[in-house]
Enzyme design. Structure first.
Site, mmCIF file in Angstrom:
data_model
loop_
_atom_site.group_PDB
_atom_site.id
_atom_site.type_symbol
_atom_site.label_atom_id
_atom_site.label_comp_id
_atom_site.label_asym_id
_atom_site.label_seq_id
_atom_site.Cartn_x
_atom_site.Cartn_y
_atom_site.Cartn_z
ATOM 1 N N TYR A 1 -3.084 -9.706 18.364
ATOM 2 C CA TYR A 1 -1.922 -9.307 17.547
ATOM 3 C C TYR A 1 -0.605 -9.560 18.297
ATOM 4 O O TYR A 1 0.471 -9.435 17.712
ATOM 5 C CB TYR A 1 -1.986 -7.814 17.160
ATOM 6 C CG TYR A 1 -3.183 -7.385 16.347
ATOM 7 C CD1 TYR A 1 -4.070 -8.305 15.797
ATOM 8 C CD2 TYR A 1 -3.439 -6.028 16.113
ATOM 9 C CE1 TYR A 1 -5.178 -7.890 15.077
ATOM 10 C CE2 TYR A 1 -4.540 -5.609 15.382
ATOM 11 C CZ TYR A 1 -5.407 -6.537 14.877
ATOM 12 O OH TYR A 1 -6.503 -6.123 14.158
ATOM 13 N N HIS B 1 -13.895 -8.454 19.153
ATOM 14 C CA HIS B 1 -13.188 -8.601 17.876
ATOM 15 C C HIS B 1 -14.047 -9.193 16.741
ATOM 16 O O HIS B 1 -13.991 -8.706 15.605
ATOM 17 C CB HIS B 1 -11.931 -9.452 18.096
ATOM 18 C CG HIS B 1 -10.812 -9.125 17.177
ATOM 19 N ND1 HIS B 1 -9.496 -9.081 17.562
ATOM 20 C CD2 HIS B 1 -10.795 -8.807 15.860
ATOM 21 C CE1 HIS B 1 -8.744 -8.764 16.537
ATOM 22 N NE2 HIS B 1 -9.510 -8.589 15.490
HETATM 23 N N1 LIG Z 1 -10.825 -5.887 13.339
HETATM 24 C C1 LIG Z 1 -10.329 -6.770 12.513
HETATM 25 O O1 LIG Z 1 -10.799 -7.918 12.438
HETATM 26 C C2 LIG Z 1 -9.167 -6.383 11.649
HETATM 27 C C3 LIG Z 1 -8.782 -7.237 10.585
HETATM 28 C C4 LIG Z 1 -7.707 -6.820 9.793
HETATM 29 C C5 LIG Z 1 -7.065 -5.613 10.054
HETATM 30 N N2 LIG Z 1 -7.447 -4.833 11.116
HETATM 31 C C6 LIG Z 1 -6.777 -3.553 11.432
HETATM 32 O O2 LIG Z 1 -6.710 -2.758 10.257
HETATM 33 C C7 LIG Z 1 -5.361 -2.414 9.988
HETATM 34 C C8 LIG Z 1 -5.132 -2.238 8.504
HETATM 35 O O3 LIG Z 1 -5.495 -3.383 7.773
HETATM 36 P P1 LIG Z 1 -4.427 -4.321 7.057
HETATM 37 O O4 LIG Z 1 -3.175 -4.248 7.827
HETATM 38 O O5 LIG Z 1 -5.069 -5.628 6.847
HETATM 39 O O6 LIG Z 1 -4.303 -3.748 5.590
HETATM 40 P P2 LIG Z 1 -4.026 -2.331 4.833
HETATM 41 O O7 LIG Z 1 -3.718 -1.250 5.782
HETATM 42 O O8 LIG Z 1 -5.145 -2.185 3.872
HETATM 43 O O9 LIG Z 1 -2.761 -2.705 3.985
HETATM 44 C C9 LIG Z 1 -1.519 -2.971 4.546
HETATM 45 C C10 LIG Z 1 -0.601 -3.426 3.402
HETATM 46 O O10 LIG Z 1 -0.510 -2.390 2.427
HETATM 47 C C11 LIG Z 1 0.826 -1.943 2.279
HETATM 48 N N3 LIG Z 1 0.786 -0.468 2.224
HETATM 49 C C12 LIG Z 1 0.716 0.420 3.253
HETATM 50 N N4 LIG Z 1 0.641 1.681 2.796
HETATM 51 C C13 LIG Z 1 0.679 1.599 1.449
HETATM 52 C C14 LIG Z 1 0.637 2.573 0.414
HETATM 53 N N5 LIG Z 1 0.563 3.880 0.669
HETATM 54 N N6 LIG Z 1 0.699 2.138 -0.870
HETATM 55 C C15 LIG Z 1 0.773 0.816 -1.152
HETATM 56 N N7 LIG Z 1 0.814 -0.158 -0.217
HETATM 57 C C16 LIG Z 1 0.749 0.233 1.082
HETATM 58 C C17 LIG Z 1 1.597 -2.493 3.459
HETATM 59 O O11 LIG Z 1 2.889 -2.900 3.047
HETATM 60 P P3 LIG Z 1 4.241 -2.330 3.736
HETATM 61 O O12 LIG Z 1 4.209 -2.756 5.159
HETATM 62 O O13 LIG Z 1 5.296 -2.995 2.925
HETATM 63 O O14 LIG Z 1 4.185 -0.850 3.559
HETATM 64 C C18 LIG Z 1 0.791 -3.729 3.860
HETATM 65 O O15 LIG Z 1 1.229 -4.851 3.125
HETATM 66 C C19 LIG Z 1 -4.590 -3.580 10.633
HETATM 67 O O16 LIG Z 1 -3.227 -3.324 10.785
HETATM 68 C C20 LIG Z 1 -5.344 -3.752 11.921
HETATM 69 O O17 LIG Z 1 -4.968 -2.752 12.864
HETATM 70 C C21 LIG Z 1 -8.516 -5.211 11.888
#
Ligand SMILES: NC(=O)c1ccc[n+]([C@@H]2O[C@H](COP(=O)([O-])OP(=O)(O)OC[C@H]3O[C@@H](n4cnc5c(N)ncnc54)[C@H](OP(=O)(O)O)[C@@H]3O)[C@@H](O)[C@H]2O)c1
Length: 280
Positions: free
Chosen positions: A52, A109
């Site tokens: 990241y 990962h």
């Molecule tokens: N291990 C892996 O391979 C892997 C892969 C992907 C992700 N991850 C981890 O998981 C975390 C979360 O996953 P993600 O970032 O893909 O997706 P997520 O948390 O499901 O969604 C994030 C998105 O949703 C929006 N959002 C946040 N809160 C909200 C709410 N209450 N209502 C509506 N929309 C909302 C955000 O927009 P705004 O910013 O505009 O609020 C952003 O665009 C990552 O940040 C990372 O730490 C790990």
């Protein structure tokens, strides 16, 4: 560790807050600002990764927050290009240096065919033995490879962090984690924002005076799944944390469970492996 009255999952002696804050795609400035803000709001679990490119900023955000380090659960991940023995230990040191603190949890990962699982799991256990992390685990391992990895690991793999949200069920992984004495962490728990347009979730949200995001996160933690939503907005970080004062009924939980349609949003699995077959 002192997480107040926040719900946690306990794996051996490792206590993990069920709600965490994700930092994927957060540029360093946003990562620093949002990690500090999330901790001030009350989050006690932060998720980052070497890939990241924000580990340094995450460490700065932790220090900016004023929250004692020992009250925070911090996860980072070994990138797939660093799975050979020496490279893994080198990255583990580099990540701890960038963070300015030893992580609580170090994950692999994504699974890879080479080097062997035995070499990579051996190195990951060495990283733990050398004090470069408090505990170790996996990310994106299908159930079969989850079992293989645990069989090769001296230390417990305390979580497997996988994509999981209302549109992608992971029943077999949950069962596997239970059998292995581990846990499941849901990445993209809000289906990257897709849950805002869902009629069923909107209906449940209305009934509880909550938002679609809050109902979705509540559903996950009520199932004992660790959830790590990400946002660039302080108001949403606050909204996503405000899920400890209501409960979904068993009928409402079942309605959420029924939204599963096997929809995967991020698939970088090595073609040598296969995801678990969809559950009936
Ligand atoms: N291990 C892996 O391979 C892997 C892969 C992907 C992700 N991850 C981890 O998981 C975390 C979360 O996953 P993600 O970032 O893909 O997706 P997520 O948390 O499901 O969604 C994030 C998105 O949703 C929006 N959002 C946040 N809160 C909200 C709410 N209450 N209502 C509506 N929309 C909302 C955000 O927009 P705004 O910013 O505009 O609020 C952003 O665009 C990552 O940040 C990372 O730490 C790990």
């Amino acid at each position: 560790m002192a997480y107040g009255d926040q719900p946690t999952v306990k794996v051996d002696d490792i206590e993990i807050p069920l709600l965490g804050f994700g930092t994927w795609q957060l540029e360093p400035d946003d990562a620093r600002r949002m990690v500090a803000e999330a901790l001030r709001i009350g989050y006690r679990h932060i998720d980052t990764a070497w890939i990241y490119k924000n580990e340094k900023a995450v460490g700065e955000g932790i220090r900016d927050s004023g929250v004692p380090r020992e009250d925070i659960f911090l996860t980072t991940k070994i990138w797939v290009e660093h799975f050979a023995h020496d490279a893994l230990l080198k990255q583990a040191k580099e990540s701890a240096e960038s963070l300015g603190t030893t992580p609580d949890l170090l994950l692999l990962h994504w699974p890879k065919t080479t080097p062997s699982f035995a070499e990579t799991l051996g190195a990951l256990n060495e990283a733990k033995a050398q004090g470069l992390t408090r505990s170790i685990g996996l990310s994106n391992f299908p159930s079969k490879e989850f079992r293989q990895a645990q069989a090769l690991s001296e230390a417990r793999l305390v979580t497997n962090q996988v994509e999981h949200h209302p549109y992608l069920g992971v029943d077999l992984l949950v069962q596997t984690a239970e059998e292995l004495g581990s846990s499941i962490t849901a990445w993209s728990p809000l289906a990257q924002g897709k849950i805002v347009d869902d009629a069923t979730i909107s209906e449940l949200a209305k009934a509880h005076g909550k938002t679609n995001g809050q109902v979705t996160l509540r559903w996950l933690i009520q199932h004992g799944i660790i959830a790590i939503p990400r946002t660039t907005k302080e108001s949403r970080a606050r909204e996503n944390f405000d899920i400890f004062d209501f409960e979904l009924s068993s009928e409402e939980m079942q309605r959420m469970d029924a939204l599963n349609r096997g929809e995967r949003l991020g698939d970088w699995l090595d073609p040598a492996f296969s995801w678990d077959a969809p559950q009936a």
